[in-house]
Design a protein around this motif. Structure first.
Motif, PDB file in Angstrom:
ATOM      1  N   GLN A 253      46.883  61.725   8.738  1.00 50.08           N
ATOM      2  CA  GLN A 253      48.185  61.313   9.263  1.00 50.08           C
ATOM      3  C   GLN A 253      48.937  62.506   9.845  1.00 50.08           C
ATOM      4  O   GLN A 253      49.507  62.417  10.939  1.00 50.08           O
ATOM      5  CB  GLN A 253      49.018  60.665   8.160  1.00 50.08           C
ATOM      6  CG  GLN A 253      48.486  59.346   7.647  1.00 50.08           C
ATOM      7  CD  GLN A 253      49.259  58.844   6.437  1.00 50.08           C
ATOM      8  OE1 GLN A 253      50.322  59.378   6.087  1.00 50.08           O
ATOM      9  NE2 GLN A 253      48.722  57.834   5.765  1.00 50.08           N
ATOM     10  N   ARG A 254      48.912  63.618   9.135  1.00 45.40           N
ATOM     11  CA  ARG A 254      49.620  64.823   9.596  1.00 45.40           C
ATOM     12  C   ARG A 254      48.979  65.382  10.859  1.00 45.40           C
ATOM     13  O   ARG A 254      49.669  65.867  11.760  1.00 45.40           O
ATOM     14  CB  ARG A 254      49.636  65.876   8.478  1.00 45.40           C
ATOM     15  CG  ARG A 254      50.310  65.426   7.176  1.00 45.40           C
ATOM     16  CD  ARG A 254      51.808  65.363   7.307  1.00 45.40           C
ATOM     17  NE  ARG A 254      52.447  64.757   6.159  1.00 45.40           N
ATOM     18  CZ  ARG A 254      52.867  65.422   5.072  1.00 45.40           C
ATOM     19  NH1 ARG A 254      52.686  66.738   4.992  1.00 45.40           N
ATOM     20  NH2 ARG A 254      53.470  64.791   4.089  1.00 45.40           N
ATOM     21  N   LEU A 255      47.644  65.329  10.940  1.00 46.47           N
ATOM     22  CA  LEU A 255      46.959  65.820  12.133  1.00 46.47           C
ATOM     23  C   LEU A 255      47.278  64.929  13.330  1.00 46.47           C
ATOM     24  O   LEU A 255      47.473  65.420  14.451  1.00 46.47           O
ATOM     25  CB  LEU A 255      45.450  65.878  11.899  1.00 46.47           C
ATOM     26  CG  LEU A 255      44.639  66.582  12.991  1.00 46.47           C
ATOM     27  CD1 LEU A 255      44.955  68.072  13.011  1.00 46.47           C
ATOM     28  CD2 LEU A 255      43.143  66.379  12.772  1.00 46.47           C
ATOM     29  N   ASP A 256      47.342  63.626  13.110  1.00 39.27           N
ATOM     30  CA  ASP A 256      47.709  62.700  14.183  1.00 39.27           C
ATOM     31  C   ASP A 256      49.127  62.985  14.676  1.00 39.27           C
ATOM     32  O   ASP A 256      49.395  62.929  15.886  1.00 39.27           O
ATOM     33  CB  ASP A 256      47.615  61.251  13.700  1.00 39.27           C
ATOM     34  CG  ASP A 256      46.187  60.798  13.439  1.00 39.27           C
ATOM     35  OD1 ASP A 256      45.257  61.478  13.921  1.00 39.27           O
ATOM     36  OD2 ASP A 256      46.005  59.784  12.745  1.00 39.27           O
ATOM     37  N   GLN A 257      50.022  63.293  13.766  1.00 38.84           N
ATOM     38  CA  GLN A 257      51.387  63.644  14.146  1.00 38.84           C
ATOM     39  C   GLN A 257      51.403  64.927  14.967  1.00 38.84           C
ATOM     40  O   GLN A 257      52.138  65.035  15.960  1.00 38.84           O
ATOM     41  CB  GLN A 257      52.255  63.813  12.897  1.00 38.84           C
ATOM     42  CG  GLN A 257      52.512  62.517  12.141  1.00 38.84           C
ATOM     43  CD  GLN A 257      53.160  62.755  10.785  1.00 38.84           C
ATOM     44  OE1 GLN A 257      53.391  63.905  10.367  1.00 38.84           O
ATOM     45  NE2 GLN A 257      53.461  61.680  10.077  1.00 38.84           N
TER      46      GLN A 257
ATOM     47  N   GLN B 277      56.605  72.607  13.720  1.00 41.79           N
ATOM     48  CA  GLN B 277      56.890  71.989  12.423  1.00 41.79           C
ATOM     49  C   GLN B 277      55.751  71.063  11.985  1.00 41.79           C
ATOM     50  O   GLN B 277      55.444  70.967  10.798  1.00 41.79           O
ATOM     51  CB  GLN B 277      58.207  71.205  12.491  1.00 41.79           C
ATOM     52  CG  GLN B 277      59.438  72.098  12.570  1.00 41.79           C
ATOM     53  CD  GLN B 277      60.711  71.284  12.596  1.00 41.79           C
ATOM     54  OE1 GLN B 277      61.179  70.804  11.567  1.00 41.79           O
ATOM     55  NE2 GLN B 277      61.284  71.110  13.773  1.00 41.79           N
ATOM     56  N   THR B 278      55.112  70.384  12.947  1.00 41.98           N
ATOM     57  CA  THR B 278      53.996  69.503  12.574  1.00 41.98           C
ATOM     58  C   THR B 278      52.789  70.309  12.110  1.00 41.98           C
ATOM     59  O   THR B 278      52.004  69.825  11.286  1.00 41.98           O
ATOM     60  CB  THR B 278      53.572  68.581  13.741  1.00 41.98           C
ATOM     61  OG1 THR B 278      53.031  69.358  14.827  1.00 41.98           O
ATOM     62  CG2 THR B 278      54.739  67.739  14.235  1.00 41.98           C
ATOM     63  N   THR B 279      52.634  71.539  12.604  1.00 44.14           N
ATOM     64  CA  THR B 279      51.514  72.367  12.136  1.00 44.14           C
ATOM     65  C   THR B 279      51.736  72.784  10.689  1.00 44.14           C
ATOM     66  O   THR B 279      50.793  72.811   9.889  1.00 44.14           O
ATOM     67  CB  THR B 279      51.311  73.616  13.014  1.00 44.14           C
ATOM     68  OG1 THR B 279      52.368  74.569  12.788  1.00 44.14           O
ATOM     69  CG2 THR B 279      51.287  73.252  14.493  1.00 44.14           C
ATOM     70  N   ILE B 280      52.975  73.134  10.343  1.00 42.62           N
ATOM     71  CA  ILE B 280      53.283  73.494   8.953  1.00 42.62           C
ATOM     72  C   ILE B 280      53.229  72.257   8.070  1.00 42.62           C
ATOM     73  O   ILE B 280      52.840  72.331   6.896  1.00 42.62           O
ATOM     74  CB  ILE B 280      54.661  74.173   8.861  1.00 42.62           C
ATOM     75  CG1 ILE B 280      54.700  75.428   9.741  1.00 42.62           C
ATOM     76  CG2 ILE B 280      54.986  74.539   7.414  1.00 42.62           C
ATOM     77  CD1 ILE B 280      53.649  76.474   9.400  1.00 42.62           C
TER      78      ILE B 280
ATOM     79  N   LEU C  34      46.430  76.181  20.135  1.00 43.63           N
ATOM     80  CA  LEU C  34      45.369  75.190  20.293  1.00 43.63           C
ATOM     81  C   LEU C  34      44.273  75.421  19.249  1.00 43.63           C
ATOM     82  O   LEU C  34      43.709  74.464  18.696  1.00 43.63           O
ATOM     83  CB  LEU C  34      44.783  75.257  21.702  1.00 43.63           C
ATOM     84  CG  LEU C  34      45.690  74.771  22.832  1.00 43.63           C
ATOM     85  CD1 LEU C  34      45.002  74.951  24.183  1.00 43.63           C
ATOM     86  CD2 LEU C  34      46.094  73.324  22.641  1.00 43.63           C
ATOM     87  N   SER C  35      43.990  76.686  18.959  1.00 41.11           N
ATOM     88  CA  SER C  35      42.988  76.978  17.936  1.00 41.11           C
ATOM     89  C   SER C  35      43.496  76.560  16.565  1.00 41.11           C
ATOM     90  O   SER C  35      42.709  76.157  15.697  1.00 41.11           O
ATOM     91  CB  SER C  35      42.623  78.469  17.940  1.00 41.11           C
ATOM     92  OG  SER C  35      43.707  79.267  17.523  1.00 41.11           O
ATOM     93  N   ASN C  36      44.803  76.633  16.363  1.00 43.97           N
ATOM     94  CA  ASN C  36      45.387  76.147  15.113  1.00 43.97           C
ATOM     95  C   ASN C  36      45.058  74.682  14.900  1.00 43.97           C
ATOM     96  O   ASN C  36      44.674  74.274  13.804  1.00 43.97           O
ATOM     97  CB  ASN C  36      46.908  76.352  15.148  1.00 43.97           C
ATOM     98  CG  ASN C  36      47.625  75.742  13.962  1.00 43.97           C
ATOM     99  OD1 ASN C  36      47.867  74.534  13.908  1.00 43.97           O
ATOM    100  ND2 ASN C  36      47.994  76.574  13.005  1.00 43.97           N
ATOM    101  N   PHE C  37      45.164  73.882  15.955  1.00 43.04           N
ATOM    102  CA  PHE C  37      44.855  72.453  15.850  1.00 43.04           C
ATOM    103  C   PHE C  37      43.378  72.254  15.533  1.00 43.04           C
ATOM    104  O   PHE C  37      43.015  71.435  14.678  1.00 43.04           O
ATOM    105  CB  PHE C  37      45.215  71.742  17.147  1.00 43.04           C
ATOM    106  CG  PHE C  37      44.938  70.263  17.123  1.00 43.04           C
ATOM    107  CD1 PHE C  37      45.814  69.388  16.499  1.00 43.04           C
ATOM    108  CD2 PHE C  37      43.803  69.745  17.722  1.00 43.04           C
ATOM    109  CE1 PHE C  37      45.558  68.025  16.459  1.00 43.04           C
ATOM    110  CE2 PHE C  37      43.535  68.382  17.682  1.00 43.04           C
ATOM    111  CZ  PHE C  37      44.419  67.520  17.055  1.00 43.04           C
TER     112      PHE C  37
END
Length: 215
Positions: free
Chosen positions: A111-115, A130-133, A175-178
């Motif tokens: 869910q968090r990754l989709d966000q 904020q979505t990455t954290i 992008l690499s974070n994702f």
């Protein structure tokens, strides 16, 4: 349920915090109670209380000889924040494994990754950061431990501001974070615990995206 309106202290806190995270108040800038009181139209006492709260959350530093300033980032602080996240995420993952909550964790991380994916529009924004954290915070939230959640919440904006600072103007880094989040999630889904620990460690120790310059 009756929702109480924000106090002046809460209003001041949110307004000053927003100025910090949007960099309207740049890193390292001096915070004048009188100036903030005038600019925000809020009396000195709530401003002081708000600054004290921001200091407790790590967004403001009190220098003995020059007063309150917005924090600045250096290698030591970045390392400390990353080490804190490694210990927190790894420890919470271990708790989830011991409590049989791995499936719940995987669903929450998805869910968090989709966000995170839905928030990205080609530009780095604080909302996206904020979505990455929030993905990393998913390890804590999955434990349903109020004390851990409160501790993570109190450092949420500090962690997000650090990520915003590190990734700014370096598109490949966020992008690499994702992609790393995708990898962590896949390892959680497969149940390879050792690989999850390694992925968390790698995710938070690489330095290729940090240029060591104060922005």
């Amino acid at each position: 349920m009756i929702v109480k309106p924000d106090t002046l202290r809460d209003q001041a806190y949110k307004l000053i915090r927003n100025q910090i995270v949007t960099r309207e108040l740049p890193l390292g800038s001096h915070l004048s109670v009188a100036d903030l009181s005038r600019d925000l139209g809020i009396s000195n006492s709530p401003i002081r209380e708000a600054i004290s709260r921001l200091e407790n959350e790590g967004l403001v530093i009190n220098h003995p000889n020059s007063g309150f300033h917005v924090l600045t980032f250096d290698d030591k602080l970045v390392d400390q924040l990353n080490d804190t996240l490694i210990v927190t995420m790894s420890g919470c993952y271990q708790m989830c494994c011991e409590d049989g909550q791995e499936q719940d964790l995987a669903e929450l991380l998805q869910q968090r990754l989709d966000q995170q994916a839905s928030q990205y529009d080609g530009e780095l924004t604080f909302e996206y950061v904020q979505t990455t954290i929030n993905f990393d915070k998913g390890f804590v939230d999955a434990c349903h431990n109020d004390m851990l959640s409160n501790l993570m919440e109190s450092r949420f904006y500090l962690l997000a501001l650090c990520a915003f600072y590190l990734y700014q103007d370096e598109k490949e880094s966020y992008l690499s974070n994702f992609r790393e989040h995708q990898g962590i999630l896949e390892k959680v889904k497969t149940g390879d615990r050792e690989e999850v620990f390694k992925a968390i460690q790698f995710h938070l120790t690489k330095k290729n995206h940090y240029n060591g310059k104060t922005r």
